[in-house]
Design a protein around this motif. Structure first.
Motif, short mmCIF file in Angstrom:
data_model
loop_
_atom_site.label_atom_id
_atom_site.label_comp_id
_atom_site.label_asym_id
_atom_site.label_seq_id
_atom_site.Cartn_x
_atom_site.Cartn_y
_atom_site.Cartn_z
N CYS A 91 0.73 -1.15 0.02
CA CYS A 91 -0.10 0.02 -0.08
C CYS A 91 0.84 1.18 0.07
O CYS A 91 0.37 2.42 -0.54
N GLU A 92 1.97 1.21 0.58
CA GLU A 92 2.99 2.25 0.84
C GLU A 92 3.53 2.76 -0.87
O GLU A 92 3.97 3.76 -1.17
N ILE A 93 3.44 1.73 -1.80
CA ILE A 93 3.85 2.18 -2.90
C ILE A 93 2.60 2.49 -3.95
O ILE A 93 2.87 3.52 -4.61
N ALA A 94 1.50 1.88 -3.48
CA ALA A 94 0.45 2.04 -4.46
C ALA A 94 -0.32 3.46 -4.25
O ALA A 94 -0.79 4.15 -5.22
N GLU A 95 -0.33 3.68 -3.17
CA GLU A 95 -0.93 5.02 -2.50
C GLU A 95 -0.16 6.30 -2.94
O GLU A 95 1.09 6.19 -2.94
N SER A 97 1.72 9.52 -2.15
CA SER A 97 2.16 9.95 -0.75
C SER A 97 1.66 11.41 -0.70
O SER A 97 1.39 11.83 0.39
N ALA A 98 1.63 12.12 -1.68
CA ALA A 98 0.97 13.67 -1.41
C ALA A 98 -0.56 13.59 -1.03
O ALA A 98 -0.80 14.71 -0.39
N ASP A 99 -1.33 12.44 -0.91
CA ASP A 99 -2.54 12.58 -0.35
C ASP A 99 -2.44 12.40 1.27
O ASP A 99 -3.50 12.71 2.07
N TYR A 100 -1.15 12.07 1.65
CA TYR A 100 -1.05 11.90 3.22
C TYR A 100 -1.47 13.15 4.10
O TYR A 100 -0.82 14.14 3.64
N ASN A 101 -2.26 13.12 4.95
CA ASN A 101 -2.57 14.20 5.61
C ASN A 101 -2.64 13.78 7.20
O ASN A 101 -3.56 14.31 7.94
N GLY A 102 -1.95 12.86 7.63
CA GLY A 102 -2.10 12.21 8.90
C GLY A 102 -1.44 12.95 10.04
O GLY A 102 -0.61 14.10 9.91
N LEU A 103 -1.49 12.32 11.41
CA LEU A 103 -1.02 12.93 12.57
C LEU A 103 0.38 12.88 12.63
O LEU A 103 1.15 13.89 13.12
#
Ligand code: RAM
Length: 508
Positions: A91-95, A97-103
């Motif tokens: 999932c780390e490759i498929a998704e 990274s620019a969409d990450y908006n976590g804690l």
């Protein structure tokens, strides 16, 4: 020189090469992959602008990556610009990274953009990565030339030598697989210290250390690494003698400013376990003052009814289930560690502290039965809303407030009633299995090992995850599962259970 420095482990290196080129696809709701071709034919593939490839190293690696980049066509008239991405989980490759908006900081995402001005080039990435998958994306070359990749290799690193751990080879292949993944998880996390996870947070946390040390005693038997970590925690305390929740080793060892009620008390458990594993009294003697100081600090949390006061900040760890109220667990963990402290005080003939410890155990057991035990429901409750959770019951069983039979009844009641504030970390599942074993419910314990950790194996895990909720595989306490750690120390304990409690029933 500090003792902790003398015990610095020797790091062992190896080389691992990718085994295949894989294609990522969506299998229903989730990402999956299949093999396209052998990795060795990659050297013949030419890459132009926006081409990419995903490589599978076939196993989880922790280490430093090197690769050669070779130009094809006209002399390179512009830099090559590439992106390298590393993932423990596909999932780390498929998704994106620019969409990450976590804690947690996005800087944990293992992704690099690199300009290469002079070609051919040998790229040696300075950062240590934890991964199985590596994606190369060519952002640009120029219209006059393309590039090829050769000699991609990871120089792996660990202070653990897997050859020192006897192979489990029993009639149950699932159990073998669980043990194997567990030992691998341990190995990847054993670096300069016991790290919690080689991808994130890459540091020494005391809750993780406690479980790593237990597993280490049954597998790698690296007693000095445990000793080093205990010296680090004891030598780098916070202001009033508090053992910090975690610490960093670079640029020089220093303690973090996070303090957690349960983690500080688990320093006592670490010392107690160390004694049982080694029978070396000298370290226990040396670190006893530090351990006892954690009791004095925790004591301030007890209210007039003899109950640990609740709080609504991040004061206690226990589990990552966001709806969990931690008061009852904290209370029970205090009793649990006090009983271990009592053992140490007796061992060291420390009678004055022994009296205080015994008095505290009486106070807390009384408070638990008077305030936290709900006779009608048959459960311990927690917090103002009288929450019934799995964690509270598990920790009270471990605290031994009731006798074995009553504890076993409590655990059966828990399993029958399935309260909905569940456990979601392997850390908490570890203590659940421990509680079952303590209550002579070894069949149930084995079933949970197989269904929970076996569930990760069935999902393709080559190391055990920081968090695994079989009911929600997307769960993350941080807002996105791409930041979760997929090789996490506190999850590696099945080898401890299998080898310690079931050894007579399995072959090595
Ligand atoms: C996280 C890490 C670590 C854990 C702490 C409480 O940041 O996963 O393993 O011990 O939280």
């Amino acid at each position: 020189m500090y003792k902790r420095q003398l015990l610095k482990p020797k790091l062992l290196y190896n080389e691992v090469k990718p085994v295949s080129v894989v294609q990522i696809y969506k299998d229903g709701k989730d990402w999956s992959f299949y093999k396209l071709k052998e990795a060795k034919v990659l050297k013949d593939q030419v890459f132009a602008k926006e081409d990419s490839v995903c490589l599978d190293f076939g196993t989880h690696c922790v280490g430093y990556v090197r690769l050669n980049i070779i130009p094809v066509g006209s002399p390179p008239d512009a830099p090559a610009y590439i992106r390298l991405k590393f993932g423990e989980h596909i999932c780390e490759i498929a998704e994106n990274s620019a969409d990450y908006n976590g804690l947690l900081s996005s800087s944990w995402i293992q992704e690099e953009y690199i300009h290469i001005d002079v070609l051919p080039a040998v790229i040696e990435l300075p950062r240590r990565y934890a991964f199985r998958f590596m994606e190369i994306y060519v952002k640009d070359t120029s219209s006059k030339y393309k590039i090829r990749f050769e000699n991609i290799v990871c120089k792996t690193v660990s202070s653990a030598n897997v050859e020192n751990v006897p192979h489990l080879n029993c009639s149950d292949s699932m159990l073998d697989a669980i043990d194997h993944v567990s030992v691998k998880t341990m190995c990847q996390c054993m670096q300069d210290v016991f790290e919690d996870g080689p991808k994130r947070d890459r540091r020494l946390w005391i809750g993780d250390l406690r479980l790593q040390a237990l597993t280490n005693y049954e597998t790698f038997k690296n007693y000095d690494l445990v000793k080093r970590c205990l010296y680090l925690f004891a030598g780098l305390r916070q202001n009033d003698g508090r053992v910090g929740a975690c610490l960093f080793t670079e640029p020089k060892p220093h303690v973090d400013d996070t303090w957690l009620f349960d983690y500080s008390l688990l320093f006592i458990s670490c010392l107690y376990d160390y004694y049982f594993a080694t029978k070396y009294l000298s370290l226990v003697c040396e670190l006893w003052d530090t351990a006892y100081r954690q009791i004095e600090i925790a004591q301030r949390f007890i209210d007039e009814n003899g109950v640990v006061k609740d709080r609504n900040d991040w004061w206690c760890s226990v589990d990552w289930n966001e709806s969990l109220n931690k008061q009852a667990s904290a209370h029970a963990i205090f009793i649990y560690t006090l009983k271990q402290a009592k053992y140490i005080a007796e061992l060291l003939n420390d009678n004055s502290r022994l009296n205080t410890i015994e008095m505290l155990i009486r106070t807390l057991e009384y408070g638990a039965l008077k305030v936290l035990w709900d006779e009608e429901k048959g459960f311990f409750i927690s917090g103002e809303e009288r929450q019934i959770s799995w964690a509270s019951q598990v920790w009270f069983v471990l605290a031994g407030v009731f006798d074995k039979e009553k504890n076993a009844r409590l655990l059966r009641h828990l399993i029958d009633m399935q309260p909905n504030v569940k456990m979601i970390t392997p850390y908490m599942y570890h203590y659940f299995v421990e509680a079952l074993l303590d209550s002579e419910m070894s069949e149930e314990a084995m079933n949970y090992i197989k269904s929970y950790w076996g569930g990760m194996v069935a999902d393709g895990a080559d190391c055990f995850y920081e968090l695994y909720n079989p009911d929600n595989k997307y769960e993350s306490p941080y807002g996105s599962r791409i930041i979760n750690s997929y090789c996490h120390a506190w999850s590696g304990t099945p080898a401890y259970f299998i080898r310690k409690y079931f050894a007579s029933k399995v072959d090595f």
